[in-house]
Design a protein around this motif. Structure first.
Motif, short mmCIF file in Angstrom:
data_model
loop_
_atom_site.label_atom_id
_atom_site.label_comp_id
_atom_site.label_asym_id
_atom_site.label_seq_id
_atom_site.Cartn_x
_atom_site.Cartn_y
_atom_site.Cartn_z
N UNK A 157 -39.38 -16.32 26.13
CA UNK A 157 -39.74 -16.70 27.50
C UNK A 157 -38.50 -17.08 28.31
N UNK A 158 -37.42 -16.35 28.12
CA UNK A 158 -36.18 -16.59 28.86
C UNK A 158 -35.27 -17.63 28.25
N UNK A 159 -35.70 -18.33 27.19
CA UNK A 159 -34.87 -19.37 26.57
C UNK A 159 -34.27 -18.83 25.27
N UNK A 201 -42.53 -18.35 15.74
CA UNK A 201 -43.89 -18.90 15.79
C UNK A 201 -43.85 -20.40 16.05
N UNK A 202 -42.93 -21.09 15.39
CA UNK A 202 -42.75 -22.53 15.59
C UNK A 202 -42.39 -22.81 17.05
N UNK A 203 -41.41 -22.07 17.58
CA UNK A 203 -40.96 -22.27 18.96
C UNK A 203 -42.08 -21.96 19.97
N UNK A 204 -42.91 -20.96 19.67
CA UNK A 204 -44.03 -20.63 20.55
C UNK A 204 -45.03 -21.78 20.61
N UNK A 205 -45.28 -22.41 19.48
CA UNK A 205 -46.20 -23.55 19.44
C UNK A 205 -45.63 -24.72 20.25
N UNK A 206 -44.32 -24.93 20.13
CA UNK A 206 -43.67 -26.00 20.89
C UNK A 206 -43.77 -25.70 22.39
N UNK A 207 -43.54 -24.46 22.75
CA UNK A 207 -43.65 -24.04 24.15
C UNK A 207 -45.06 -24.28 24.68
N UNK A 208 -46.05 -23.97 23.88
CA UNK A 208 -47.44 -24.20 24.27
C UNK A 208 -47.72 -25.69 24.43
N UNK A 209 -47.18 -26.50 23.52
CA UNK A 209 -47.36 -27.96 23.62
C UNK A 209 -46.75 -28.50 24.90
N UNK A 210 -45.58 -28.00 25.25
CA UNK A 210 -44.93 -28.45 26.49
C UNK A 210 -45.73 -28.02 27.70
N UNK A 211 -46.27 -26.81 27.64
CA UNK A 211 -47.07 -26.32 28.76
C UNK A 211 -48.34 -27.17 28.93
N UNK A 212 -48.84 -27.70 27.83
CA UNK A 212 -50.02 -28.57 27.88
C UNK A 212 -49.67 -30.00 28.31
N UNK A 213 -48.37 -30.28 28.46
CA UNK A 213 -47.93 -31.60 28.89
C UNK A 213 -47.84 -32.62 27.76
N UNK A 214 -47.89 -32.16 26.53
CA UNK A 214 -47.83 -33.09 25.39
C UNK A 214 -46.48 -33.78 25.26
N UNK A 215 -45.44 -33.19 25.85
CA UNK A 215 -44.11 -33.82 25.79
C UNK A 215 -44.00 -35.02 26.74
N UNK A 216 -45.00 -35.23 27.58
CA UNK A 216 -45.01 -36.38 28.50
C UNK A 216 -45.98 -37.46 28.03
N UNK A 217 -46.66 -37.20 26.91
CA UNK A 217 -47.62 -38.16 26.36
C UNK A 217 -46.89 -39.43 25.92
N UNK A 218 -47.44 -40.59 26.27
CA UNK A 218 -46.76 -41.86 25.96
C UNK A 218 -46.66 -42.10 24.46
N UNK A 219 -47.66 -41.70 23.68
CA UNK A 219 -47.58 -41.88 22.23
C UNK A 219 -46.45 -41.03 21.65
N UNK A 220 -46.32 -39.81 22.14
CA UNK A 220 -45.24 -38.91 21.70
C UNK A 220 -43.88 -39.50 22.07
N UNK A 245 -47.75 -14.84 21.32
CA UNK A 245 -46.81 -13.72 21.30
C UNK A 245 -47.06 -12.75 22.45
N UNK A 246 -48.30 -12.64 22.88
CA UNK A 246 -48.61 -11.80 24.04
C UNK A 246 -48.25 -12.50 25.34
N UNK A 247 -48.39 -13.82 25.36
CA UNK A 247 -48.18 -14.60 26.58
C UNK A 247 -46.70 -14.76 26.92
N UNK A 248 -45.88 -15.03 25.91
CA UNK A 248 -44.47 -15.31 26.15
C UNK A 248 -43.61 -14.14 25.66
N UNK A 249 -42.75 -13.61 26.52
CA UNK A 249 -41.90 -12.49 26.10
C UNK A 249 -40.88 -12.93 25.05
N UNK A 250 -40.71 -12.09 24.05
CA UNK A 250 -39.77 -12.35 22.95
C UNK A 250 -38.85 -11.14 22.83
N UNK A 251 -37.56 -11.40 22.74
CA UNK A 251 -36.58 -10.35 22.49
C UNK A 251 -35.79 -10.76 21.26
#
Length: 165
Positions: free
Chosen positions: A26-28, A63-82, A147-153
């Motif tokens: 996804x450009x990263x 696959x690990x990085x895609x899950x992390x990207x999805x978590x960030x998109x869901x805003x889980x990285x701003x969760x106070x418990x996290x 894998x369909x949602x985020x481009x991978x090269x």
């Protein structure tokens, strides 16, 4: 003529930049250094590895990085418990005084912890809470969607350089 030179220089710059990365999600970029640090860490420091083993591990890492990207998109990285969990880990790591905060290793350890916590949290939401019986199927379907949602090269040439054939 000047435009042609600029385009050539820009293309060379992009090619050199991509050549130092094993993949881009996804450009990263995932740099060689980051990827091999994780590989060695999880394989007892062994860097003497075949291309096939690296390719398999890279796909797991993606696959690990895609899950992390999805978590960030869901805003889980701003969760106070996290955020509290990350802060506690950082305090604990600093108290050990083994690694300087300014070192690259410290940054990679903290990044790994942050991403692992996000991956755990999003997996809990997307898989574990949904089904106790068929987690593998749910995870495979989720990875397929990501894998369909985020481009991978994947830079096959760079991956081959890293492999000790």
């Amino acid at each position: 003529m000047r435009k042609a030179y600029c385009i050539i220089i820009l293309c060379l710059f992009v090619a050199v930049t991509f050549a130092q990365n094993v993949a881009i999600i996804n450009g990263k970029p995932i740099s060689n250094k980051e990827f091999m640090w994780f590989y060695k860490k999880n394989h007892g420091g062994n860097a003497n590895v075949s291309y096939k083993d690296l390719e398999t591990y890279l796909n797991q890492y993606i696959n690990f990085k895609l899950k992390v990207l999805d978590a960030k998109e869901m805003g889980l990285d701003a969760d106070t418990a996290y955020l509290s969990e990350v802060k506690n880990y950082e305090t604990s790591l600093a108290a050990q005084k083994r690694i300087a905060k300014s070192s690259a290793a410290y940054q990679m350890i903290m990044n790994e912890y942050k991403e692992a916590a996000l991956m755990f949290n999003v997996s809990e939401i997307k898989i574990w809470n949904k089904s106790k019986d068929d987690q593998d199927k749910i995870e495979s379907e989720w990875i397929e969607v990501l894998r369909k949602k985020y481009p991978i090269k994947i830079n096959q040439n760079e991956l081959k350089k890293l492999a000790k054939l």
